[in-house]
Design an enzyme around this catalytic site. Sequence first.
Site, mmCIF file in Angstrom:
data_model
loop_
_atom_site.group_PDB
_atom_site.id
_atom_site.type_symbol
_atom_site.label_atom_id
_atom_site.label_comp_id
_atom_site.label_asym_id
_atom_site.label_seq_id
_atom_site.Cartn_x
_atom_site.Cartn_y
_atom_site.Cartn_z
ATOM 1 N N TRP A 168 12.534 3.387 8.188
ATOM 2 C CA TRP A 168 12.028 4.758 8.141
ATOM 3 C C TRP A 168 12.320 5.466 9.448
ATOM 4 O O TRP A 168 11.401 5.782 10.208
ATOM 5 C CB TRP A 168 10.532 4.752 7.844
ATOM 6 C CG TRP A 168 10.260 4.243 6.474
ATOM 7 C CD1 TRP A 168 10.531 4.878 5.311
ATOM 8 C CD2 TRP A 168 9.654 3.008 6.128
ATOM 9 N NE1 TRP A 168 10.137 4.108 4.254
ATOM 10 C CE2 TRP A 168 9.602 2.956 4.718
ATOM 11 C CE3 TRP A 168 9.167 1.924 6.861
ATOM 12 C CZ2 TRP A 168 9.081 1.867 4.026
ATOM 13 C CZ3 TRP A 168 8.634 0.852 6.174
ATOM 14 C CH2 TRP A 168 8.602 0.824 4.766
ATOM 15 N N HIS A 188 6.789 8.441 4.550
ATOM 16 C CA HIS A 188 6.470 8.079 3.160
ATOM 17 C C HIS A 188 5.036 8.517 2.854
ATOM 18 O O HIS A 188 4.317 8.953 3.773
ATOM 19 C CB HIS A 188 6.682 6.584 2.894
ATOM 20 C CG HIS A 188 5.947 5.649 3.831
ATOM 21 N ND1 HIS A 188 5.850 4.299 3.620
ATOM 22 C CD2 HIS A 188 5.276 5.872 4.992
ATOM 23 C CE1 HIS A 188 5.149 3.732 4.596
ATOM 24 N NE2 HIS A 188 4.798 4.672 5.441
ATOM 25 N N ARG A 215 12.762 11.945 6.831
ATOM 26 C CA ARG A 215 13.403 10.813 7.502
ATOM 27 C C ARG A 215 14.603 11.292 8.282
ATOM 28 O O ARG A 215 15.335 12.180 7.826
ATOM 29 C CB ARG A 215 13.830 9.762 6.483
ATOM 30 C CG ARG A 215 12.634 9.204 5.763
ATOM 31 C CD ARG A 215 12.992 8.090 4.824
ATOM 32 N NE ARG A 215 11.788 7.686 4.078
ATOM 33 C CZ ARG A 215 11.740 6.690 3.232
ATOM 34 N NH1 ARG A 215 12.823 5.974 2.997
ATOM 35 N NH2 ARG A 215 10.623 6.402 2.615
ATOM 36 N N GLN A 229 7.754 12.426 -2.571
ATOM 37 C CA GLN A 229 7.321 11.149 -3.127
ATOM 38 C C GLN A 229 6.008 11.327 -3.894
ATOM 39 O O GLN A 229 5.272 12.293 -3.670
ATOM 40 C CB GLN A 229 7.065 10.121 -2.008
ATOM 41 C CG GLN A 229 8.335 9.614 -1.351
ATOM 42 C CD GLN A 229 8.103 8.358 -0.504
ATOM 43 O OE1 GLN A 229 6.974 8.022 -0.156
ATOM 44 N NE2 GLN A 229 9.188 7.673 -0.179
ATOM 45 N N VAL A 272 2.667 -4.755 1.023
ATOM 46 C CA VAL A 272 2.395 -5.332 -0.310
ATOM 47 C C VAL A 272 2.854 -6.788 -0.347
ATOM 48 O O VAL A 272 3.730 -7.195 0.402
ATOM 49 C CB VAL A 272 3.108 -4.540 -1.439
ATOM 50 C CG1 VAL A 272 2.456 -3.189 -1.641
ATOM 51 C CG2 VAL A 272 4.593 -4.413 -1.185
ATOM 52 N N ALA A 326 0.168 -0.868 -5.677
ATOM 53 C CA ALA A 326 0.577 0.430 -5.123
ATOM 54 C C ALA A 326 2.043 0.647 -5.456
ATOM 55 O O ALA A 326 2.801 -0.313 -5.657
ATOM 56 C CB ALA A 326 0.373 0.456 -3.610
#
Length: 358
Positions: A168, A188, A215, A229, A272, A326
């Site tokens: 990122w 994000h 970005r 997003q 995650v 998520a």
Amino acid sequence: MAATPDPALPMPSDNESLTQIESQALSELDAVANDDALERWRVAYLGRRGRLTLVLRGLADLPIEERRRVGARANRLKQQLEASVEEKRARLAQSAGEALNAERIDVTLPGPPLPRGRLHPTTQTLRDVLDCFVSMGFQVVEGPEIEWDHYNFEALRIPRDHPARDMWDTLWIDYEKDGERPMLLRTHTSPNQIRVMEQTPEPPVRVVVPGKVYRYEATDPTHEWMHIQVEGLAVDEGISLADLKGTLADFARRIFGPDRKVAFRCDYFPFVEPGMELRIDCFLCGGEGCRTCSHSGWIEILGAGMVHPEILDAVGYDSERYTGFAFGMGIERIAMLRHGIEDIRLFYSNDLRFLRQF
Ligand code: FA5
């Protein structure tokens, strides 16, 4: 016996005075511009006490010779002025009519067409995506575009020296605190996972968070430096990977129809465990491989996974009791797949020929 001439009257015997009356009358008449002024002019010269009328009245006082000569001339002038009044009256009426005609409005003509605006194609897709999740029981919430390093990276298990930060490349805000730059344009929508959980003391949580992200990267057919997003987060007792896959597969069917191929593939995101991405077969080459899909046959539309237990613990949730999933998806890529758009940069080039097609 002849009466004494009235000294207030012009000298009728004086040819000069008739000549003067004539030239003044005609030049004043020339300047007359409307009916009221014309009437004033008529009264001034031909009215009961008008200048020419008085001359005619004074004729009776003149010797017979003079009376004939001056009378003939004065009567000719009277006829001439009367004819001029009529002519002027007709001209005024004509130009008033022309002015009226020029001003006339045809109320039966159709009006000029009003240009009609419409929603940008990414806004249309965004609304459809949100509607889809709202119908599944998710709530829509929003978060800030200027974000703290803490929420964008640290709290998502992406510490300063973590290689995942390379994913990122970031636009930092020019603000320093303790020798560091702690603010940035969010890269994000995932910081909102933390924000929402911090504001919800106890699960269940079911939210979708739309918004722009930024970005610092080169653009190509599927990459823009700004894109939209939608983050999704569900935390509750008993949520499993099957719920994540079922939710996203249902979403893909609703947005793309039953014929599109959908594939889950392992991917890595520090926040995650396990992580995955969702890909849709390329609309352009049908999976053969082309420029738009970087010759892979697939277009990645989202990253997803089960919320890392350390993140649940950090916001005060009991990770032994609660689990969650998520996801974060790119709206432009979804709009590209839906409409067959080959290059993401078309969305933001402000070309109306492109935008009017949607
Ligand atoms: C993320 O941004 C993660 N926050 C997603 C996530 C959320 C993972 C929750 C796990 C759990 P990624 O960088 O892959 O991941 O971006 C997510 C999606 O945004 C991509 O699948 C893609 O559809 C879109 N996207 C990413 N970069 C760009 C870009 N430069 N231009 C347009 N769309 C992009």
